[in-house]
Each structure stands twice: as C-alpha cells, then as structure tokens.
Design a protein around this motif. Structure first.
Motif, PDB file in Angstrom:
ATOM      1  N   GLU A 272     -71.788 -33.102 -18.065  1.00 16.41           N
ATOM      2  CA  GLU A 272     -71.249 -31.714 -18.587  1.00 16.41           C
ATOM      3  C   GLU A 272     -70.351 -30.805 -17.710  1.00 16.41           C
ATOM      4  OE1 GLU A 272     -71.780 -31.164 -21.880  1.00 16.41           O
ATOM      5  OE2 GLU A 272     -72.706 -33.315 -21.807  1.00 16.41           O
ATOM      6  N   ALA A 273     -70.247 -31.100 -16.577  1.00 15.88           N
ATOM      7  CA  ALA A 273     -69.673 -29.943 -15.292  1.00 15.88           C
ATOM      8  C   ALA A 273     -68.205 -30.452 -15.710  1.00 15.88           C
ATOM      9  CB  ALA A 273     -69.848 -30.556 -14.211  1.00 15.88           C
ATOM     10  N   GLU A 274     -67.280 -29.387 -15.813  1.00 18.77           N
ATOM     11  CA  GLU A 274     -65.992 -29.515 -15.793  1.00 18.77           C
ATOM     12  C   GLU A 274     -65.264 -29.913 -14.648  1.00 18.77           C
ATOM     13  OE1 GLU A 274     -64.111 -28.968 -18.595  1.00 18.77           O
ATOM     14  OE2 GLU A 274     -65.876 -29.010 -19.894  1.00 18.77           O
ATOM     15  N   ALA A 275     -65.824 -29.590 -13.251  1.00 17.19           N
ATOM     16  CA  ALA A 275     -65.262 -30.005 -12.154  1.00 17.19           C
ATOM     17  C   ALA A 275     -66.174 -30.136 -11.087  1.00 17.19           C
ATOM     18  CB  ALA A 275     -64.445 -28.723 -11.615  1.00 17.19           C
ATOM     19  N   LEU A 276     -66.055 -31.049 -10.218  1.00 20.66           N
ATOM     20  CA  LEU A 276     -66.742 -31.364  -9.184  1.00 20.66           C
ATOM     21  C   LEU A 276     -66.059 -31.339  -7.830  1.00 20.66           C
ATOM     22  CD1 LEU A 276     -69.308 -34.441  -8.918  1.00 20.66           C
ATOM     23  CD2 LEU A 276     -67.614 -34.237  -7.250  1.00 20.66           C
ATOM     24  N   LEU A 277     -66.524 -30.678  -6.763  1.00 21.73           N
ATOM     25  CA  LEU A 277     -66.086 -30.751  -5.484  1.00 21.73           C
ATOM     26  C   LEU A 277     -66.889 -31.405  -4.418  1.00 21.73           C
ATOM     27  CD1 LEU A 277     -64.889 -26.982  -4.903  1.00 21.73           C
ATOM     28  CD2 LEU A 277     -63.686 -28.821  -5.755  1.00 21.73           C
ATOM     29  N   VAL A 278     -66.302 -32.509  -3.785  1.00 21.12           N
ATOM     30  CA  VAL A 278     -66.695 -33.354  -2.507  1.00 21.12           C
ATOM     31  C   VAL A 278     -66.118 -32.698  -1.372  1.00 21.12           C
ATOM     32  CG1 VAL A 278     -67.076 -35.583  -1.550  1.00 21.12           C
ATOM     33  CG2 VAL A 278     -67.123 -35.485  -4.162  1.00 21.12           C
ATOM     34  N   ILE A 279     -67.069 -32.201  -0.622  1.00 19.91           N
ATOM     35  CA  ILE A 279     -66.591 -31.444   0.643  1.00 19.91           C
ATOM     36  C   ILE A 279     -67.509 -32.023   1.906  1.00 19.91           C
ATOM     37  CG2 ILE A 279     -66.385 -29.078   1.885  1.00 19.91           C
ATOM     38  CD1 ILE A 279     -67.000 -28.201  -1.178  1.00 19.91           C
ATOM     39  N   GLN A 280     -66.737 -32.292   3.249  1.00 24.60           N
ATOM     40  CA  GLN A 280     -67.394 -32.593   4.017  1.00 24.60           C
ATOM     41  C   GLN A 280     -66.869 -31.758   5.309  1.00 24.60           C
ATOM     42  OE1 GLN A 280     -66.540 -37.016   4.800  1.00 24.60           O
ATOM     43  NE2 GLN A 280     -68.667 -37.345   3.707  1.00 24.60           N
ATOM     44  N   SER A 281     -67.700 -31.901   6.344  1.00 38.33           N
ATOM     45  CA  SER A 281     -67.555 -31.043   7.504  1.00 38.33           C
ATOM     46  C   SER A 281     -67.861 -32.065   8.640  1.00 38.33           C
ATOM     47  CB  SER A 281     -68.083 -29.800   7.810  1.00 38.33           C
ATOM     48  OG  SER A 281     -68.198 -29.339   9.072  1.00 38.33           O
ATOM     49  N   ASP A 282     -66.960 -32.223   9.737  1.00 37.36           N
ATOM     50  CA  ASP A 282     -67.262 -33.258  10.828  1.00 37.36           C
ATOM     51  C   ASP A 282     -67.451 -32.467  12.184  1.00 37.36           C
ATOM     52  OD1 ASP A 282     -64.605 -32.587  11.154  1.00 37.36           O
ATOM     53  OD2 ASP A 282     -63.869 -34.762  11.361  1.00 37.36           O
ATOM     54  N   GLU A 283     -67.700 -31.129  12.143  1.00 40.91           N
ATOM     55  CA  GLU A 283     -68.021 -30.497  13.371  1.00 40.91           C
ATOM     56  C   GLU A 283     -69.346 -31.172  14.165  1.00 40.91           C
ATOM     57  OE1 GLU A 283     -65.892 -28.312  14.530  1.00 40.91           O
ATOM     58  OE2 GLU A 283     -64.363 -28.357  13.091  1.00 40.91           O
ATOM     59  N   SER A 284     -69.728 -30.521  15.012  1.00 39.70           N
ATOM     60  CA  SER A 284     -71.026 -30.990  15.654  1.00 39.70           C
ATOM     61  C   SER A 284     -72.051 -30.709  14.395  1.00 39.70           C
ATOM     62  CB  SER A 284     -71.298 -30.123  16.712  1.00 39.70           C
ATOM     63  OG  SER A 284     -71.215 -28.795  16.635  1.00 39.70           O
ATOM     64  N   THR A 285     -73.338 -31.229  14.326  1.00 40.82           N
ATOM     65  CA  THR A 285     -74.162 -31.169  13.372  1.00 40.82           C
ATOM     66  C   THR A 285     -74.613 -29.480  13.010  1.00 40.82           C
ATOM     67  OG1 THR A 285     -75.170 -33.406  14.101  1.00 40.82           O
ATOM     68  CG2 THR A 285     -76.426 -31.871  12.662  1.00 40.82           C
ATOM     69  N   ALA A 286     -74.700 -28.767  14.079  1.00 42.30           N
ATOM     70  CA  ALA A 286     -75.035 -27.485  13.967  1.00 42.30           C
ATOM     71  C   ALA A 286     -73.865 -26.720  13.317  1.00 42.30           C
ATOM     72  CB  ALA A 286     -75.503 -26.666  15.147  1.00 42.30           C
ATOM     73  N   ALA A 287     -72.698 -26.965  13.994  1.00 38.10           N
ATOM     74  CA  ALA A 287     -71.607 -26.353  13.460  1.00 38.10           C
ATOM     75  C   ALA A 287     -71.174 -26.744  11.856  1.00 38.10           C
ATOM     76  CB  ALA A 287     -70.253 -26.497  14.145  1.00 38.10           C
ATOM     77  N   ALA A 288     -71.381 -27.885  11.733  1.00 38.69           N
ATOM     78  CA  ALA A 288     -71.158 -28.527  10.159  1.00 38.69           C
ATOM     79  C   ALA A 288     -71.982 -27.781   9.296  1.00 38.69           C
ATOM     80  CB  ALA A 288     -71.574 -30.025  10.442  1.00 38.69           C
ATOM     81  N   VAL A 289     -73.385 -27.557   9.727  1.00 31.67           N
ATOM     82  CA  VAL A 289     -74.451 -27.112   8.671  1.00 31.67           C
ATOM     83  C   VAL A 289     -73.993 -25.397   8.467  1.00 31.67           C
ATOM     84  CG1 VAL A 289     -76.900 -26.330   8.695  1.00 31.67           C
ATOM     85  CG2 VAL A 289     -76.213 -28.693   9.624  1.00 31.67           C
ATOM     86  N   GLU A 290     -73.629 -25.106   9.429  1.00 33.47           N
ATOM     87  CA  GLU A 290     -73.108 -23.325   9.480  1.00 33.47           C
ATOM     88  C   GLU A 290     -71.791 -23.454   8.450  1.00 33.47           C
ATOM     89  OE1 GLU A 290     -71.629 -19.874  12.091  1.00 33.47           O
ATOM     90  OE2 GLU A 290     -72.481 -21.506  12.909  1.00 33.47           O
ATOM     91  N   GLU A 291     -70.715 -24.259   8.626  1.00 34.80           N
ATOM     92  CA  GLU A 291     -69.563 -24.347   7.760  1.00 34.80           C
ATOM     93  C   GLU A 291     -69.886 -24.725   6.449  1.00 34.80           C
ATOM     94  OE1 GLU A 291     -65.028 -25.868   8.657  1.00 34.80           O
ATOM     95  OE2 GLU A 291     -66.665 -27.670   8.817  1.00 34.80           O
ATOM     96  N   LEU A 292     -70.820 -25.755   6.089  1.00 36.54           N
ATOM     97  CA  LEU A 292     -71.187 -26.012   4.899  1.00 36.54           C
ATOM     98  C   LEU A 292     -71.991 -24.984   4.286  1.00 36.54           C
ATOM     99  CD1 LEU A 292     -71.605 -29.835   4.797  1.00 36.54           C
ATOM    100  CD2 LEU A 292     -69.666 -28.538   4.234  1.00 36.54           C
ATOM    101  N   ALA A 293     -72.748 -24.024   4.893  1.00 34.88           N
ATOM    102  CA  ALA A 293     -73.377 -22.908   4.133  1.00 34.88           C
ATOM    103  C   ALA A 293     -72.632 -21.615   3.942  1.00 34.88           C
ATOM    104  CB  ALA A 293     -74.451 -22.309   5.548  1.00 34.88           C
ATOM    105  N   THR A 294     -71.614 -21.618   4.793  1.00 33.09           N
ATOM    106  CA  THR A 294     -70.410 -20.688   4.263  1.00 33.09           C
ATOM    107  C   THR A 294     -69.913 -21.182   2.833  1.00 33.09           C
ATOM    108  OG1 THR A 294     -70.020 -19.865   6.780  1.00 33.09           O
ATOM    109  CG2 THR A 294     -68.516 -19.562   5.150  1.00 33.09           C
ATOM    110  N   ILE A 295     -69.214 -22.387   3.151  1.00 40.54           N
ATOM    111  CA  ILE A 295     -68.581 -22.652   1.997  1.00 40.54           C
ATOM    112  C   ILE A 295     -69.462 -22.988   0.813  1.00 40.54           C
ATOM    113  CG2 ILE A 295     -67.588 -25.072   1.010  1.00 40.54           C
ATOM    114  CD1 ILE A 295     -66.846 -25.757   3.787  1.00 40.54           C
ATOM    115  N   GLU A 296     -70.952 -23.110   0.691  1.00 42.19           N
ATOM    116  CA  GLU A 296     -71.973 -23.008  -0.259  1.00 42.19           C
ATOM    117  C   GLU A 296     -71.954 -21.660  -0.903  1.00 42.19           C
ATOM    118  OE1 GLU A 296     -76.644 -23.656  -1.465  1.00 42.19           O
ATOM    119  OE2 GLU A 296     -75.905 -24.118   0.532  1.00 42.19           O
TER     120      GLU A 296
END
Length: 459
Positions: A272-296
C-alpha cells in the motif's frame, strides 16, 4: 560493392583464428542491445577482438572498404547505442578480458570485456574496491560503463565512472592507437582527453584498455528502509537528507515497483506504500548508526509510515537486491521503454509528479525507480507491443517524460547514454550552439563518420 562482393581476406589474415564471424545465425546475438532499438541491421561481419592490435586491424579494414564500425560490449545497454547497422563491421570486446592490479598505486589496468562484477571481485582480493555499481553490474562490461559513463546505486556518495578512469587506450578513426593518462591521481598535462572519451558512446574512438582508480574496501554498511504514504513526502525527505548528510546509498521505488518486486520476492514489502526509500551508511558502525538515526528523524518528520533499520549485512543486502530487481520485476509485466532522466534535486518532486500526470494522460503505466540522492530517475513505461494504439501512447509518453526533464532543468540521460533512442531530444537539452560544438569535435576526431553513426550524431 555489395556485401556478397566484400573480400574479407585481409581481415581474416590480420586476426586470430575464429575472430571473425560472418554466419548470420551466429551473428544474430550481436544485432541489438537490451534496448531492442527497432532500426537495426545485419553486419557484414563481427570481429571478436582480443587486443588493441585486433581493433586497429578491424578499423583499418573498415576504412579501406568504406564500412561503418559499431562497437559492442556485453549488450546490456539501454539506449540502443550498440545496435548493428546494415553492412557495418561490428567490433565486439567480449574476448578482451585481461586485468592487472597494482595495490601500490591503488589502480587496475583492465581490458573492456570484463564485467563490472568481475573487476570488483578481483580487486576485492587485494582489499580494494571499485565503486561504480550499475544495477546490472553482474552483466555489464567495463567498456560499456566507460562508453556511457555509468553510475549506479552508490554514486550518490562515490561518484560515477568518469571519477575512476585515470587512463585509456583508444583506437581512433584512422586505426591509430593513443594512450591517454595513466596510474596518476593528479595529471594535468595537456587537454583532459580521458574525460572526453568517457561517455562518448563509441562515437569518437574504441576504448581497448582502461586504468581505473580504486579505493580501500568499503566498510560493511548499515541499512534503513522507509515507506511513505505519499510520493511528495518521500521526495521531500530525500531533499532534506541531501542538504546536510552524505549516505552511501539513497534509492527510491514507487508503488508500481514495490508491488512488482514483492510479486517476485515475497519479502513482505508494504504493497500500500506509495514510495519506499532504501538508504545506507558506510561510516564506522557508531557513526553509521548516528547518521541513520538522523535520517530516520527526517523521514519521520516527513510522515514516513514505517522505518526499519538493520546492522545485519545479509538483511541489508536483501533490500538492496530488491532495489536492483526493480527493472526486471517491472519488465515481467510487459515490454518496457526505459528512461534515465535526471533533474536537480529540488525538482525531484516535480519530476515524479509530472511523470504520474503523463502516465494518467496517456493511459499507460509508468513505474519509477530512482537513484534519488542525485536526482536520477528511471521511469519504466510498460506497454503491449501487439497493441498498436497502446504502443503509440507509450512512445508519446516516452518523449513527454524527456521533455519534462528538460523543462525542469534536467537531462535526458544520467547514465544510460543517448544512444539511438534519445538522439531526437538531445538538441533540445543542449541547445544549438552546444550541439554544433559537439558535432565539431565529432568531425575533428571522426571526419568520415565511421564510428557508430546514428548514436548521438547522424554521422
């Protein structure tokens, strides 16, 4: 001279045994690329070159006999750029597969027939990475990538093919082979001719070798998937993400693509979704988690209906694979006219909305998958070729999508190339003066129009 009168003796003598194919049945698989351009023909012969000298011999034979030359890589192109012409000499690079990795300079010297995936796999053994990654990376060749300046899913952070080509060997229209650039990160001697040939779609010369820049192996990325109830919410989220962050992947699928992929994978995507985004971060694990939290947080701000994040590599790769499957999944529904129009990011929403309006007006289905982070979309027009009216409406929609991209300050091709299919719209994007300059360069390097006539240029 007719083709039956053409004497191939000089060509056969100059090339290895079994390099030249003339049997129509054996040549059949060389006539078209994946775009299936309708105006192709049958070559006089197909030359399966193994080295620069083979290509030189083929070009010199073509010059001596007044033949046009079309170069073909893996045949995965989507713009008709490798369509055979009646009576041409088709030069295939499929047998040109040498590779030489130099970890000291972080470069690799390759012949054009290697698949993108093969280069990635070989350099990975040295702890290195070749970033350009078209969705077709398993079946597209490096030569084709160079010819079209291919991009891919990670280009939002790491750039496109031209950013990794340091040197080329090119056979010119008189059979001369020139070496340009080399394994040097900084080299400003002379005009930037390497850049001129990258993306020239076989119209200026034939690339027989490339020196590619490599990076250290990519970190294992963390992955986020966000779904949206409205297209505009997704495109607005993309725009805000790109204003202040630099994810290593930012991909988009609309409802039609989501459902086509779900039909094949049964992986539980929200139909039912009109759009889907697939997003990745390849920073170090801690930085990636932080970046994706901001994106979330940005996705939630723009009314995402669901956000899922994983640090598990296999789980993340499953969503990336789903995105790569979008085009073949939609293709399962019917014949496709494939586009790769792009716009400046602030116009992404207007482009997606405009494509939907064109689809409704022409009464055709247009699914949209996109490298959203750089504004490069792939509208997929589904049509029934046995229905003349439906096919005509699809062709009208095809042109209108390109005209829309131009109106929004965008491009008719972000990475697939102009080829034969998009040539009618090239002038509208470039303008008369820029088109004339392009033609002057073509005429200077290929004065008789021997290379790939009909792709970008008339001759």
């Amino acid at each position: 001279m007719t083709l039956t009168q053409l004497d191939l003796t000089a060509l056969l003598d100059a090339l290895p045994q079994d390099a030249v194919i003339t049997d129509p049945d054996r040549m059949a698989s060389y006539l078209l690329d994946r775009a299936n351009a309708p105006d192709g023909g049958t070559p006089a012969a197909v030359v399966r070159a193994t080295c620069t000298e083979d290509v030189q011999a083929a070009v010199r034979f073509a010059v001596a006999n007044g033949l046009k030359v079309v170069t073909r890589g893996a045949g995965s192109g989507l713009s008709g750029g490798a369509t055979a012409l009646e009576g041409c000499l088709m030069v295939s690079t499929e047998r040109m597969r040498e590779i030489d990795i130099d970890p000291r300079t972080r470069t690799v010297r390759v012949q054009p027939g290697l698949m993108n995936a093969e280069v990635k796999a070989e350099v990975a053994k040295e702890g290195l990475w070749y970033p350009p990654d078209p969705s077709s990376y398993e079946i597209c060749s490096i030569g084709g990538n160079v010819a079209t300046n291919a991009g891919g899913l990670c280009c939002v952070k790491y750039g496109v093919t031209t950013d990794y080509v340091l040197g080329l060997t090119v056979v010119l229209a008189d059979g001369t082979a020139v070496t340009l650039g080399g394994p040097r990160i900084k080299d400003k001697a002379g005009l930037p001719l390497v850049k001129l040939f990258v993306g020239s779609e076989g119209t200026l010369g034939i690339v027989t070798e490339a020196v590619l820049k490599l990076l250290p192996a990519q970190r294992t990325p963390c992955t986020m998937v966000a779904t949206f109830g409205k297209l505009d919410n997704a495109t607005d989220a993309v725009a805000e993400i790109q204003r202040g962050l630099r994810p290593s992947m930012l991909e988009f699928m609309d409802k039609a693509c989501i459902n086509a992929v779900e039909d094949l994978t049964k992986m539980g995507l929200d139909r039912e979704a009109e759009a889907l985004l697939v997003i990745q971060s390849d920073e170090s694990t801690a930085a990636a988690v932080e970046e994706l939290a901001t994106i979330e947080a940005i996705c939630q701000k723009h009314h995402a209906t669901e956000v899922f994040t994983t640090e598990d590599p296999e789980e993340g790769e499953a969503f990336v694979t789903a995105r790569r499957m979008a085009i073949p999944a939609v293709e399962a529904k019917g014949s496709l006219l494939l586009e790769d129009v792009g716009v400046p990011l602030p116009q992404l929403s207007a482009l997606v909305d405009g494509i939907a309006a064109i689809a409704a007006n022409r009464q055709v289905e247009i699914a949209v998958v996109a490298h959203a982070g750089d504004g490069n979309t792939h509208p997929l027009i589904v049509f029934d070729p046995s229905d003349a009216d439906h096919a005509a409406r699809a062709q009208q929609a095809y042109g209108e999508v390109m005209s829309l991209a131009i109106e929004l300050g965008g491009t008719i091709t972000g990475e697939h190339g102009v080829g034969r299919l998009k040539k009618p719209w090239l002038g509208a994007q470039l303008g008369d003066d820029a088109m004339a300059l392009n033609q002057r360069i073509k005429d200077a390097l290929d004065p008789t129009g021997i290379f790939n006539p009909g792709t970008m240029f008339e001759g």
